[in-house]
Scaffold this active site. Sequence first.
Site, PDB file in Angstrom:
ATOM      1  N   HIS A 190      -2.558  -0.292  -5.656  1.00 17.06           N
ATOM      2  CA  HIS A 190      -3.300  -0.492  -4.402  1.00 17.06           C
ATOM      3  C   HIS A 190      -4.495   0.451  -4.268  1.00 17.06           C
ATOM      4  CE1 HIS A 190      -4.201  -0.808  -0.107  1.00 17.06           C
ATOM      5  NE2 HIS A 190      -3.520  -1.941  -0.109  1.00 17.06           N
ATOM      6  N   GLY A 236       0.823  -1.203   0.000  1.00 19.38           N
ATOM      7  CA  GLY A 236       0.000   0.000   0.000  1.00 19.38           C
ATOM      8  C   GLY A 236       0.857   1.251   0.000  1.00 19.38           C
ATOM      9  N   SER A 247      -2.678  -0.985   8.963  1.00 20.50           N
ATOM     10  CA  SER A 247      -3.343  -1.249   7.686  1.00 20.50           C
ATOM     11  C   SER A 247      -2.512  -0.737   6.522  1.00 20.50           C
ATOM     12  CB  SER A 247      -4.719  -0.576   7.663  1.00 20.50           C
ATOM     13  OG  SER A 247      -5.280  -0.628   6.362  1.00 20.50           O
ATOM     14  N   CYS A 248      -2.416  -1.556   5.467  1.00 23.86           N
ATOM     15  CA  CYS A 248      -1.726  -1.117   4.252  1.00 23.86           C
ATOM     16  C   CYS A 248      -2.507  -0.020   3.550  1.00 23.86           C
ATOM     17  CB  CYS A 248      -1.523  -2.297   3.306  1.00 23.86           C
ATOM     18  SG  CYS A 248      -3.055  -3.136   2.834  1.00 23.86           S
ATOM     19  N   SER A 249      -3.738   0.240   4.013  1.00 23.57           N
ATOM     20  CA  SER A 249      -4.585   1.271   3.399  1.00 23.57           C
ATOM     21  C   SER A 249      -4.455   2.633   4.067  1.00 23.57           C
ATOM     22  CB  SER A 249      -6.059   0.838   3.459  1.00 23.57           C
ATOM     23  OG  SER A 249      -6.277  -0.310   2.669  1.00 23.57           O
TER      24      SER A 249
END
Length: 461
Positions: A364, A211, A241-243
Amino acid sequence: MTDNLKEMMEKARAAQKIVEFWPQDKVDEMILAVGWECYKRETAEKAARMAVDETGLGVYEDKVVKHMKKTLGVVRDLQGVKTVGVIEDDPKLGLKKIAKPVGVIGAITPMTNSSSTMPCNGLPILKTRNAVIFAPHPKAKNTCEFICNEMRKGLKKVGAPEDLVQNIKEPSMEASQDLMGMVDLVLATGGAGVVKVAYSSGKPAYGVGAGNATIIVDESANLEETAVKIHKGKVFDNATSCSAENNVIIHESIFDALLAGLKGQGGYLVTGEDRAKLKQAMWPDGSHLSGKIVCKSVKVIAAEAGISVPDGTTFLMVLGEHIGPEDMFSAEKLSPVVTLWKYQDFDKAVQMVIEITAFSGYGHSCGIHSTNEAHIMELATKAKVSRMMVRQSQSYGNSGDWVNGMPFTMTLGCGTWGGNITSENVTWKHFLNVTWVSYPIPAVIPDPEVLFAEHFKKYGK
């Protein structure tokens, strides 16, 4: 290949054979039973405490919220979904589609979201009448063991075979590799290393990409709401979180006002010599994130960098200088640190999103805080990402939220941009084989004079 894994595979295959032809109502009963055991507050609290204690990552309170929300969201998404027998019937085309399980799925799970990933993966796998063997990160094995046991309780309660859910108790990369070579499908949620191994396993595999969520804020945005949403997305669970928001690209006319709003949310702008110290602490070798700062609190990161921050600071901000390896602040940071950029023209902002995500986080996600539909659609059309959030906290929205329609999951495909086979949120439909049944229909033969009419009109025959 170890004797232990052979035995686990035998148990998994035997369990899967039992449920292979279960009716939909029995499958759904199983999902509710397992889902409840995972969702219960006492389960979430114990799992969150274990996850923080053994991995040293994230925030206990946030992990409780994340575990319960994601589990409940997945159960909601699965409710009423048909995964047994005929799942599609098109009489006009004479086609019926029959859902069938894959078999045994090997699920590689990360240490960043060690508890919530399991129900998010396990419930859709069970919904499609598959068995799953979890291979956790070695530093998250106890959390994995606990959640697996809770899932098995749910299976036992409704008379389903408990060996539909198993876990490797002493995980290692070697054990994960051996498992990947034995199962019917690999689901790899984790870092680039394990995803690469999954794609090299010789078995079908779903992986994820890195991300580096990059957000545009234009002149039409509600700055007060935007500051709150960026703050929430950045600090939740210490950015496990990769977000999580990594880069915010702000129109020059509102830059100072939004910066003030972010400071009001606990953001602290790190500049000058302190910026250099922070960069050195985060990327000691110039290119790889230090494990000492990943998913740690601002207090820990500041101490590691040897800089002072005001009391009440919840996240750190830096100004972006260059896009690419010469300034790693343009890359994914996996920490409560965000990079701010300034733009004049919107097409330049879009190009910055393209360049930043091409450098880190290709495929992503990105986002935009705007009410200008032309701007929203320009970014959506041009950015090479698999998901784009509009006026939302990125880390809340990407993987499913109550206020959007994204499927709940913890496994985000990044398309061919990110080296993945899917650009979707990975969920139940990715764990099915489908048989197409074709019946004869009246012939439908096109008239070439009609079909090519537009071409003939313009270019001739």
